[in-house]
Design an enzyme around this catalytic site. Structure first.
Site, PDB file in Angstrom:
ATOM      1  N   HIS A  96       0.865  -1.202   0.000  1.00 38.03           N
ATOM      2  CA  HIS A  96       0.000   0.000   0.000  1.00 38.03           C
ATOM      3  C   HIS A  96       0.898   1.248   0.000  1.00 38.03           C
ATOM      4  O   HIS A  96       1.945   1.258   0.641  1.00 38.03           O
ATOM      5  CB  HIS A  96      -0.925  -0.024   1.219  1.00 38.03           C
ATOM      6  CG  HIS A  96      -2.027   0.983   1.111  1.00 38.03           C
ATOM      7  ND1 HIS A  96      -1.812   2.326   1.319  1.00 38.03           N
ATOM      8  CD2 HIS A  96      -3.331   0.852   0.770  1.00 38.03           C
ATOM      9  CE1 HIS A  96      -2.953   2.982   1.126  1.00 38.03           C
ATOM     10  NE2 HIS A  96      -3.881   2.113   0.779  1.00 38.03           N
ATOM     11  N   GLU A 169      -4.220   2.315  -7.206  1.00 44.82           N
ATOM     12  CA  GLU A 169      -4.590   3.395  -6.286  1.00 44.82           C
ATOM     13  C   GLU A 169      -3.732   4.619  -6.583  1.00 44.82           C
ATOM     14  O   GLU A 169      -2.607   4.718  -6.074  1.00 44.82           O
ATOM     15  CB  GLU A 169      -4.375   2.952  -4.829  1.00 44.82           C
ATOM     16  CG  GLU A 169      -5.270   1.811  -4.402  1.00 44.82           C
ATOM     17  CD  GLU A 169      -5.523   1.827  -2.896  1.00 44.82           C
ATOM     18  OE1 GLU A 169      -6.693   1.890  -2.516  1.00 44.82           O
ATOM     19  OE2 GLU A 169      -4.552   1.810  -2.114  1.00 44.82           O
TER      20      GLU A 169
HETATM   21  P1  13P Z   1      -9.853   6.268   0.567  1.00 47.44           P
HETATM   22  O1  13P Z   1     -11.021   5.511  -0.002  1.00 47.44           O
HETATM   23  O2  13P Z   1     -10.064   6.752   1.945  1.00 47.44           O
HETATM   24  O3  13P Z   1      -9.362   7.302  -0.400  1.00 47.44           O
HETATM   25  O4  13P Z   1      -8.654   5.188   0.703  1.00 47.44           O
HETATM   26  C1  13P Z   1      -8.331   4.404  -0.379  1.00 47.44           C
HETATM   27  C2  13P Z   1      -7.301   3.430   0.026  1.00 47.44           C
HETATM   28  O5  13P Z   1      -6.179   3.777   0.303  1.00 47.44           O
HETATM   29  C3  13P Z   1      -7.712   2.026   0.117  1.00 47.44           C
HETATM   30  O6  13P Z   1      -6.621   1.200   0.301  1.00 47.44           O
END
Ligand code: 13P
Length: 255
Positions: A96, A169
């Site tokens: 992550h 992401e």
């Molecule tokens: P948010 O949905 O709070 O932007 O977070 C996304 C995330 O990092 C999921 O791993």
């Protein structure tokens, strides 16, 4: 491999042990009729066993937010994929962007973690990739995605039944309150899929991989991501911390 779409709730380190238990409990009712979509929640390490116990008679699955790259040994403070599996996890998030940033996780660590999770029967890695704002602004996104996929997955072998999830992401969208345009996400997912096809062959990718999106998804914007060819699910942060809102996200995405 299941071709159902998947939604994973990443609770991060945002709620306490007792709040995690309460949230798990609160999810049971609103989600009990939902079919045709896989749902998992990722509590903090301390809450995994309790949350797994609360959700054991439901279809909701447990995801870990991280794992170490060795199964056992003198690694103070670390948790292995095998231990997580024993605790009830079926998915493990790897790499992550918050861990890359705050824990200095580098390419080699992410590669070793992904490899070990893949080798651990019964758990599926969810490997996070994504560009930062500067990289996006200067049009380097495609190369960043290509590079992160190569570093995390290069040289890994996928056999029948092996499953792996890549979570796109974009770092600049995480926690910003604004998801990226669905068309932009679809484009990035296409880049990811084509890169994976080049690395492993289309048949392997079609059989073993899913590509999901994460970054400020909520019940209002998730509908825009419906029906897009290369988007196999969602990784939801903030909007997953409220049972009602998370149920709405799932219902909207599962139309
Ligand atoms: P948010 O949905 O709070 O932007 O977070 C996304 C995330 O990092 C999921 O791993």
């Amino acid at each position: 491999m299941s071709k159902e779409k998947i939604i994973i709730a990443n609770w991060k380190m945002k709620i306490s042990l007792s709040e995690s238990k309460q949230l798990a409990q609160d999810l049971i009712d609103p989600l009990k009729e939902i079919k045709g979509i896989e749902i998992a929640v990722a509590p903090n390490f301390l809450s995994v066993c309790d949350v797994a116990d609360i959700l054991k008679d439901t279809s909701l699955k447990i995801c870990s937010q991280d794992a170490f790259w060795e199964q056992q040994g003198a690694y103070t403070g670390e948790i292995s994929p095998q231990l997580l599996k024993e605790a009830g996890c079926e998915f493990i998030i790897i790499g992550h962007s918050e861990r890359r940033k705050f824990m200095m996780e580098n390419y080699e660590m992410i590669h070793k973690k992904t490899k070990l999770v893949l080798e651990t029967e019964g758990v599926t890695p969810v490997v996070c990739i994504g560009e930062n704002w500067d990289e996006r602004k200067t049009d380097r996104r495609d190369f960043v995605l290509f590079d992160q996929l190569q570093q995390a997955l290069g040289g890994l072998k996928f056999g029948q039944g092996d499953r792996i999830i890549v979570a796109y992401e974009p770092i600049w969208a995480i926690g910003s309150g604004t998801a990226i345009e669905p068309a932009e996400a679809e484009y990035a997912h296409k880049v990811i899929r084509l890169t994976l096809n080049d690395m492993f062959g289309k048949d392997v990718v079609d059989e073993n991989f899913q590509i999901i999106y994460g970054g400020s998804i909520n019940s209002s914007n998730v509908v825009g991501f419906l029906g897009l060819e290369n988007i196999d699910g969602m990784l939801v942060g903030g909007a997953s911390l409220n049972a009602e809102e998370f149920a709405k996200v799932i219902k909207s995405f599962n139309k």
